[in-house]
Design an enzyme around this catalytic site. Structure first.
Site: not given
Length: 638
Positions: A283, A369, A397
């Site tokens: 990243k 979730e 979700r």
């Protein structure tokens, strides 16, 4: 935007232009593309770290595959800026995530190169498997590639898809695992690159196929050969997990090395069946500040690339998220039973300080979730007090778990529902529009809507001490700037708060019932026609006494909320009035039955008529006759 410093990138109108370049030019293209992304995001804001990390991978995929005929599905979709730039949207990047501009995520209606909308994580393998099997059924030779990264493989849906993909050897599906959560480990070097190239090459593939045919007559020898192959590959890579699922594994490989990526992808393109290529990227690659702190540069606003992110301005009011984070620490200090749970959103949900101060009581369950909700239920069963910090769009979700695992068992789980309402630049996929309807219809679940920062802290305290499941919903960003008290004070359960009394004559009295931070816009609007204003605070349990009192003393009611009108707080008021057999004109204001596009939140609220001017205009339009001649004229003029 200045483009003079991007001579090679300026020549790329479509991926077909990219495929005409040699390897040396592709490496130069990566340099220009990374700088272009940095300049673009610094001017508009957006996701930076993850996009800097996928530059070479994006180039390699478009160089090897015949896009858009070959399908690319990106997961999570916020790592697609390089993809957008290379597929004809370079100039459109100046409007990235701005009102009327392009989205920060793939959108099918935006480009044929965006084959599937992916703004929530862990969906790519399922979608790509469906595409691959559809191509097989239709007799089409297209390849389908799912690029899954940024932690998306932690989502259970990804493993469900992997499990299903393994039983479909006829599906020509390539899964690229963009592993950007770790630095490149020692095995990912020249030796491993050579082994990956060898394992994916035609010689090895042909040898494996021939050996399988020869040894099939001797099952014990075939089994031994398979175990030896898995053992050899396991020395350099975590292949057994995927291989056991029926997915061929290759890698890991350096995701910033085009000389490794392109030949390997060429080899894998010609193989059949489900395949996983493990690619390791970094990243923030190429921008030192983002490399050093990829979290801070994950989704920055506008900034100067030469300087980096500026510190926050002193004296700026805290955001609702910050108010929640401080409340969580204070309540944890007061109650040892409290535990905090987040589905991979520690920073976004304001749990950084809590995680540092109470590490044994902090649980990041990854992008899962459903698991987060049921995990909280399990903790609650044993006497703990779980607080699930979750965005409204992500709570969707875990809805089945909210019903079956929390509500039916009446467990004291507190849902701190962040990003409720309009979210701005992330657009329709992240707008918190639906939590009021889908929560208030569940028996036993309370829904609280604080109007400002201090009330947020108070209602969090009230909901935490309530026996039963409850959700406190609050928006992104700051509120009215109300000072936050340090005490852990409760508010009367299920009670509304009168904020303004109308002085209008009988026959012209209007009461505005506000749910959440729209209270302050309602108070401003009320000045225009001397309306009463009630801060309702609770959607469920609804203060029916306050509602009926307002109905008996006014000539019309207006409900205002930052959520969808259908089934929302206004609907709850209509149901209560109907049940009491009370007839009174009612105007419901809120989010329309449509998708809310990306843009500046204040501009969106104004466009939706949920700012002070919009509320006043809607009231005049609906109740102009009731308000009198002057208001009718003003409504006509507007």
């Amino acid at each position: 935007m200045v483009t003079a410093s991007f001579p090679l990138l300026n020549r790329i109108a479509t991926p077909a232009d990219l495929r005409a370049l040699d390897r040396a030019h592709l490496r130069q293209l990566a340099v220009e593309l990374r700088e272009f992304i940095l300049q673009s995001v610094s001017r508009t804001g957006g996701h930076l770290s993850s996009n800097l990390g996928t530059v070479e991978l994006t180039i390699a995929l478009h160089a090897v595959f015949d896009t858009p005929y070959d399908r690319l599905v990106w997961d999570v979709g916020h790592q697609t800026y390089a993809h957008k730039i290379l597929t004809g949207r370079r100039e459109a990047m100046r409007g990235l995530r701005q009102m009327g501009g392009i989205s920060g995520f793939p959108r099918r209606e935006e480009s044929p190169f965006d084959t599937f909308g992916t703004a929530h994580s862990s969906t790519s393998i399922s979608a790509a498997l469906g595409m691959a099997l559809a191509a097989q059924r239709k007799g089409e030779s297209r390849r389908v590639v799912a690029v899954i990264g940024d932690g998306a493989l932690t989502g259970g849906m990804a493993f469900e898809a992997l499990n299903n993909a393994g039983v479909h050897p006829e599906a020509d599906l390539l899964i690229v695992l963009n592993d950007n959560d770790m630095s490149i480990s020692p095995p990912v070097g020249a030796l491993n690159r050579h082994l990956t190239s060898l394992l994916s090459g035609g010689l090895f593939t042909a040898a494996r196929s021939t050996a399988k045919q020869v040894l099939s007559a001797a099952p014990p020898l075939l089994g031994l050969a398979r175990r030896l192959e898995e053992y050899a590959k396991g020395l350099v890579a975590p292949s057994p997990l995927f291989e056991e699922l029926g997915v061929k594994y290759f890698g890991p490989i350096d995701g910033h090395d085009l000389d490794a990526l392109i030949p390997t992808l060429h080899n894998l393109r010609d193989m059949h069946g489900p395949i996983l290529l493990h690619v390791v990227t970094r990243k923030g690659q190429g921008y030192k500040l983002a490399e050093a702190d990829p979290v801070a540069y994950h989704g920055p606003g506008r900034f100067d690339p030469a300087v980096g992110l500026a510190p926050g301005k002193p004296g700026k009011p805290p955001t609702f998220t910050q108010v929640f984070g401080q409340w969580l620490c204070d309540m944890a200090q007061a109650d040892a039973r409290l535990v905090g749970i987040t589905p991979a959103m520690r920073e976004g949900s304001g749990l950084v300080e809590f995680a540092e101060r109470f590490p044994q009581r902090y649980f990041d369950v990854g992008i899962a979730e459903q698991h987060a909700v049921t995990f909280a239920a399990g903790l609650a069963c044993e006497g703990l007090k779980p607080v699930v910090a979750i965005y409204s769009t992500f709570l969707q979700r875990g809805y089945d778990q909210v019903i079956h695992d929390v509500a039916i068992q009446n467990l004291p789980v507190l849902f701190a529902v962040d990003r409720a309402g309009v979210v701005g630049a992330d657009g329709a996929t992240h707008t918190g529009a639906y939590d009021i309807p889908f929560l208030r219809c569940v028996p036993g679940v309370s829904v609280l809507t604080p109007a400002d920062e201090n009330e947020c802290r108070q209602l969090l305290t009230s909901a935490y001490r309530h026996e039963g499941p409850a959700a406190v919903r609050y928006p992104r960003g700051s509120g009215a700037g109300i000072a936050v008290q340090s005490s852990l004070t409760e508010l009367p359960w299920g009670r509304a708060q009168p904020r303004r009394a109308s002085g209008a004559k009988p026959g012209r009295r209007i009461a505005i019932l506000a749910f959440g931070p729209v209270l302050y816009a309602a108070l401003q609007a009320a000045e225009a026609f001397d309306a009463s204003v009630i801060n309702m605070r609770f959607v469920k349990p609804l203060d029916t006494a306050a509602l009926l009192a307002a109905a008996s003393s006014h000539d019309a009611l207006v409900t205002v909320e930052e959520g969808v009108i259908r089934g929302g707080a206004g609907s709850a008021c209509l149901e209560a009035l109907q049940q009491a057999d009370v007839q009174i004109p009612v105007l419901n204001l809120g989010l329309p039955d449509d998708w809310i596009e990306h843009g500046d939140p204040a501009a969106i609220m104004a466009d939706l008529g949920l700012d002070a001017a919009g509320i006043a205009a809607s009231v005049r339009k609906r109740f102009g006759a009731l308000l009198g001649q002057a208001e009718r004229q003003r409504a006509a003029n507007e």
